[in-house]
Design a protein around this motif. Structure first.
Motif, PDB file in Angstrom:
ATOM      1  N   ALA A   1      -6.270  -4.249  -5.974  1.00  0.00           N
ATOM      2  CA  ALA A   1      -5.073  -4.821  -6.595  1.00  0.00           C
ATOM      3  C   ALA A   1      -4.896  -6.279  -6.190  1.00  0.00           C
ATOM      4  CB  ALA A   1      -3.849  -4.019  -6.181  1.00  0.00           C
ATOM      5  N   GLU A   2      -4.281  -7.038  -7.070  1.00  0.00           N
ATOM      6  CA  GLU A   2      -4.057  -8.462  -6.832  1.00  0.00           C
ATOM      7  C   GLU A   2      -2.891  -8.711  -5.886  1.00  0.00           C
ATOM      8  OE1 GLU A   2      -3.694 -10.289 -10.676  1.00  0.00           O
ATOM      9  OE2 GLU A   2      -5.649  -9.512 -11.310  1.00  0.00           O
ATOM     10  N   SER A   3      -2.006  -7.745  -5.764  1.00  0.00           N
ATOM     11  CA  SER A   3      -0.839  -7.880  -4.888  1.00  0.00           C
ATOM     12  C   SER A   3      -0.336  -6.483  -4.543  1.00  0.00           C
ATOM     13  CB  SER A   3       0.272  -8.661  -5.598  1.00  0.00           C
ATOM     14  OG  SER A   3       0.751  -7.919  -6.716  1.00  0.00           O
ATOM     15  N   ILE A   4       0.612  -6.434  -3.637  1.00  0.00           N
ATOM     16  CA  ILE A   4       1.180  -5.136  -3.260  1.00  0.00           C
ATOM     17  C   ILE A   4       1.944  -4.517  -4.434  1.00  0.00           C
ATOM     18  CG2 ILE A   4       3.300  -6.041  -2.231  1.00  0.00           C
ATOM     19  CD1 ILE A   4       2.899  -3.831  -0.028  1.00  0.00           C
ATOM     20  N   THR A   5       2.581  -5.353  -5.247  1.00  0.00           N
ATOM     21  CA  THR A   5       3.289  -4.817  -6.419  1.00  0.00           C
ATOM     22  C   THR A   5       2.297  -4.315  -7.474  1.00  0.00           C
ATOM     23  OG1 THR A   5       3.564  -7.045  -7.299  1.00  0.00           O
ATOM     24  CG2 THR A   5       5.429  -6.125  -6.101  1.00  0.00           C
ATOM     25  N   ASP A   6       1.165  -4.973  -7.590  1.00  0.00           N
ATOM     26  CA  ASP A   6       0.111  -4.509  -8.496  1.00  0.00           C
ATOM     27  C   ASP A   6      -0.438  -3.167  -7.994  1.00  0.00           C
ATOM     28  OD1 ASP A   6      -1.742  -4.664 -10.670  1.00  0.00           O
ATOM     29  OD2 ASP A   6      -3.257  -5.515  -9.339  1.00  0.00           O
ATOM     30  N   PHE A   7      -0.637  -3.054  -6.700  1.00  0.00           N
ATOM     31  CA  PHE A   7      -1.083  -1.800  -6.087  1.00  0.00           C
ATOM     32  C   PHE A   7      -0.096  -0.675  -6.407  1.00  0.00           C
ATOM     33  CE2 PHE A   7      -0.800   1.203  -2.539  1.00  0.00           C
ATOM     34  CZ  PHE A   7      -2.123   1.642  -2.438  1.00  0.00           C
ATOM     35  N   LEU A   8       1.181  -0.950  -6.197  1.00  0.00           N
ATOM     36  CA  LEU A   8       2.229   0.034  -6.466  1.00  0.00           C
ATOM     37  C   LEU A   8       2.210   0.454  -7.935  1.00  0.00           C
ATOM     38  CD1 LEU A   8       4.701   1.674  -5.566  1.00  0.00           C
ATOM     39  CD2 LEU A   8       6.100  -0.360  -6.018  1.00  0.00           C
ATOM     40  N   HIS A   9       2.083  -0.512  -8.814  1.00  0.00           N
ATOM     41  CA  HIS A   9       2.058  -0.232 -10.248  1.00  0.00           C
ATOM     42  C   HIS A   9       0.903   0.711 -10.608  1.00  0.00           C
ATOM     43  CE1 HIS A   9       2.527  -0.821 -14.532  1.00  0.00           C
ATOM     44  NE2 HIS A   9       1.251  -1.179 -14.616  1.00  0.00           N
ATOM     45  N   LYS A  10      -0.271   0.452 -10.081  1.00  0.00           N
ATOM     46  CA  LYS A  10      -1.438   1.284 -10.379  1.00  0.00           C
ATOM     47  C   LYS A  10      -1.283   2.689  -9.794  1.00  0.00           C
ATOM     48  CE  LYS A  10      -4.667  -2.527 -11.049  1.00  0.00           C
ATOM     49  NZ  LYS A  10      -3.671  -3.309 -11.748  1.00  0.00           N
ATOM     50  N   MET A  11      -0.690   2.791  -8.627  1.00  0.00           N
ATOM     51  CA  MET A  11      -0.451   4.108  -8.045  1.00  0.00           C
ATOM     52  C   MET A  11       0.584   4.883  -8.859  1.00  0.00           C
ATOM     53  SD  MET A  11      -2.444   4.819  -5.662  1.00  0.00           S
ATOM     54  CE  MET A  11      -3.459   4.209  -4.360  1.00  0.00           C
ATOM     55  N   LYS A  12       1.570   4.182  -9.399  1.00  0.00           N
ATOM     56  CA  LYS A  12       2.555   4.843 -10.258  1.00  0.00           C
ATOM     57  C   LYS A  12       1.908   5.335 -11.553  1.00  0.00           C
ATOM     58  CE  LYS A  12       6.894   2.666  -8.861  1.00  0.00           C
ATOM     59  NZ  LYS A  12       7.988   1.779  -9.321  1.00  0.00           N
ATOM     60  N   ILE A  13       0.975   4.571 -12.082  1.00  0.00           N
ATOM     61  CA  ILE A  13       0.241   5.027 -13.271  1.00  0.00           C
ATOM     62  C   ILE A  13      -0.550   6.284 -12.931  1.00  0.00           C
ATOM     63  CG2 ILE A  13      -1.611   4.482 -14.907  1.00  0.00           C
ATOM     64  CD1 ILE A  13      -0.632   1.540 -14.768  1.00  0.00           C
TER      65      ILE A  13
ATOM     66  N   THR B   1       4.793   2.336   0.144  1.00  0.00           N
ATOM     67  CA  THR B   1       4.560   1.003  -0.430  1.00  0.00           C
ATOM     68  C   THR B   1       5.878   0.372  -0.859  1.00  0.00           C
ATOM     69  OG1 THR B   1       2.362   1.690  -1.190  1.00  0.00           O
ATOM     70  CG2 THR B   1       3.284  -0.292  -2.185  1.00  0.00           C
ATOM     71  N   LYS B   2       6.764   1.156  -1.462  1.00  0.00           N
ATOM     72  CA  LYS B   2       8.092   0.643  -1.834  1.00  0.00           C
ATOM     73  C   LYS B   2       8.833   0.167  -0.593  1.00  0.00           C
ATOM     74  CE  LYS B   2       9.109   3.354  -5.979  1.00  0.00           C
ATOM     75  NZ  LYS B   2       9.968   4.420  -6.525  1.00  0.00           N
ATOM     76  N   LYS B   3       8.709   0.935   0.489  1.00  0.00           N
ATOM     77  CA  LYS B   3       9.371   0.576   1.751  1.00  0.00           C
ATOM     78  C   LYS B   3       8.838  -0.764   2.262  1.00  0.00           C
ATOM     79  CE  LYS B   3      10.635   2.675   6.147  1.00  0.00           C
ATOM     80  NZ  LYS B   3      10.498   3.844   7.023  1.00  0.00           N
ATOM     81  N   LYS B   4       7.514  -0.947   2.217  1.00  0.00           N
ATOM     82  CA  LYS B   4       6.914  -2.212   2.648  1.00  0.00           C
ATOM     83  C   LYS B   4       7.410  -3.376   1.806  1.00  0.00           C
ATOM     84  CE  LYS B   4       2.587  -0.360   4.426  1.00  0.00           C
ATOM     85  NZ  LYS B   4       1.131  -0.251   4.218  1.00  0.00           N
ATOM     86  N   ILE B   5       7.494  -3.155   0.498  1.00  0.00           N
ATOM     87  CA  ILE B   5       7.975  -4.219  -0.390  1.00  0.00           C
ATOM     88  C   ILE B   5       9.411  -4.572  -0.061  1.00  0.00           C
ATOM     89  CG2 ILE B   5       8.567  -4.744  -2.799  1.00  0.00           C
ATOM     90  CD1 ILE B   5       6.051  -3.129  -3.615  1.00  0.00           C
ATOM     91  N   ASN B   6      10.256  -3.544   0.151  1.00  0.00           N
ATOM     92  CA  ASN B   6      11.661  -3.788   0.499  1.00  0.00           C
ATOM     93  C   ASN B   6      11.807  -4.504   1.835  1.00  0.00           C
ATOM     94  OD1 ASN B   6      12.642  -2.666  -1.853  1.00  0.00           O
ATOM     95  ND2 ASN B   6      12.863  -0.619  -0.968  1.00  0.00           N
ATOM     96  N   GLU B   7      10.982  -4.102   2.804  1.00  0.00           N
ATOM     97  CA  GLU B   7      11.048  -4.742   4.124  1.00  0.00           C
ATOM     98  C   GLU B   7      10.619  -6.215   4.045  1.00  0.00           C
ATOM     99  OE1 GLU B   7       8.604  -2.261   6.571  1.00  0.00           O
ATOM    100  OE2 GLU B   7      10.150  -0.733   6.805  1.00  0.00           O
ATOM    101  N   SER B   8       9.614  -6.494   3.280  1.00  0.00           N
ATOM    102  CA  SER B   8       9.145  -7.886   3.177  1.00  0.00           C
ATOM    103  C   SER B   8      10.102  -8.755   2.381  1.00  0.00           C
ATOM    104  CB  SER B   8       7.738  -7.959   2.555  1.00  0.00           C
ATOM    105  OG  SER B   8       7.767  -7.555   1.219  1.00  0.00           O
ATOM    106  N   SER B   9      10.848  -8.151   1.430  1.00  0.00           N
ATOM    107  CA  SER B   9      11.805  -8.945   0.671  1.00  0.00           C
ATOM    108  C   SER B   9      13.097  -9.184   1.449  1.00  0.00           C
ATOM    109  CB  SER B   9      12.125  -8.258  -0.671  1.00  0.00           C
ATOM    110  OG  SER B   9      12.814  -7.055  -0.464  1.00  0.00           O
ATOM    111  N   ASN B  10      13.337  -8.371   2.483  1.00  0.00           N
ATOM    112  CA  ASN B  10      14.546  -8.549   3.312  1.00  0.00           C
ATOM    113  C   ASN B  10      14.326  -9.536   4.453  1.00  0.00           C
ATOM    114  OD1 ASN B  10      16.089  -6.778   1.816  1.00  0.00           O
ATOM    115  ND2 ASN B  10      15.512  -4.993   3.048  1.00  0.00           N
ATOM    116  N   GLN B  11      13.106 -10.010   4.607  1.00  0.00           N
ATOM    117  CA  GLN B  11      12.834 -10.936   5.717  1.00  0.00           C
ATOM    118  C   GLN B  11      13.055 -12.363   5.313  1.00  0.00           C
ATOM    119  OE1 GLN B  11       8.882 -10.038   7.058  1.00  0.00           O
ATOM    120  NE2 GLN B  11       9.543  -8.154   8.035  1.00  0.00           N
TER     121      GLN B  11
END
Length: 122
Positions: free
Chosen positions: A55-67, A112-122
């Motif tokens: 994946a190109e990013s963590i959000t891209d990774f999350l998107h592919k796992m959701k698919i 992965t959602k937790k990691k994204i939330n933690e990184s956006s809160n920093q």
């Protein structure tokens, strides 16, 4: 061929191979429409998991796992049809294996959602 450290990659690949074998049985029994649908969704799980590994990013990774998780749901639908339709071959242990994949994907998506939330809160 497949990394032993990455459980979801291995399990989803092994499941895809089981789906291929089962769909070959369906095709021998002239259950072409269901075989085609099941083959597409059942092998797509692993394909999306593999694609997520680059994946190109963590959000891209999350998107592919959701698919991949959505493909699990579709695969479950087709397996339930096979399991409940008259004169279809037994689905063996495909549903329990699929449920294991579903649980692994849910954990991956959640963490992965937790990691994204933690990184956006920093």
């Amino acid at each position: 061929m497949i990394s032993k450290e990455n459980e979801i990659v291995k399990v989803s690949f092994d499941f895809a191979m089981q789906i291929v074998s089962y769909c070959e049985i369906l095709e021998k029994n002239k259950r072409f429409v269901v075989a085609n649908q099941l083959l597409k969704s059942g092998t797509s799980i692993g394909a999306n998991v593999r694609e997520a590994q680059n994946a190109e990013s963590i959000t891209d990774f999350l998107h592919k796992m959701k698919i991949a998780a959505k493909e699990v749901e579709e695969t479950e639908y087709w397996l339930l049809i096979c399991d409940n339709a008259e004169n279809y071959p037994p689905i063996a242990d495909l549903l329990p294996t699929l449920n294991s994949i579903k649980k692994i994907l849910a954990k991956i998506i959640s963490s992965t959602k937790k990691k994204i939330n933690e990184s956006s809160n920093q």
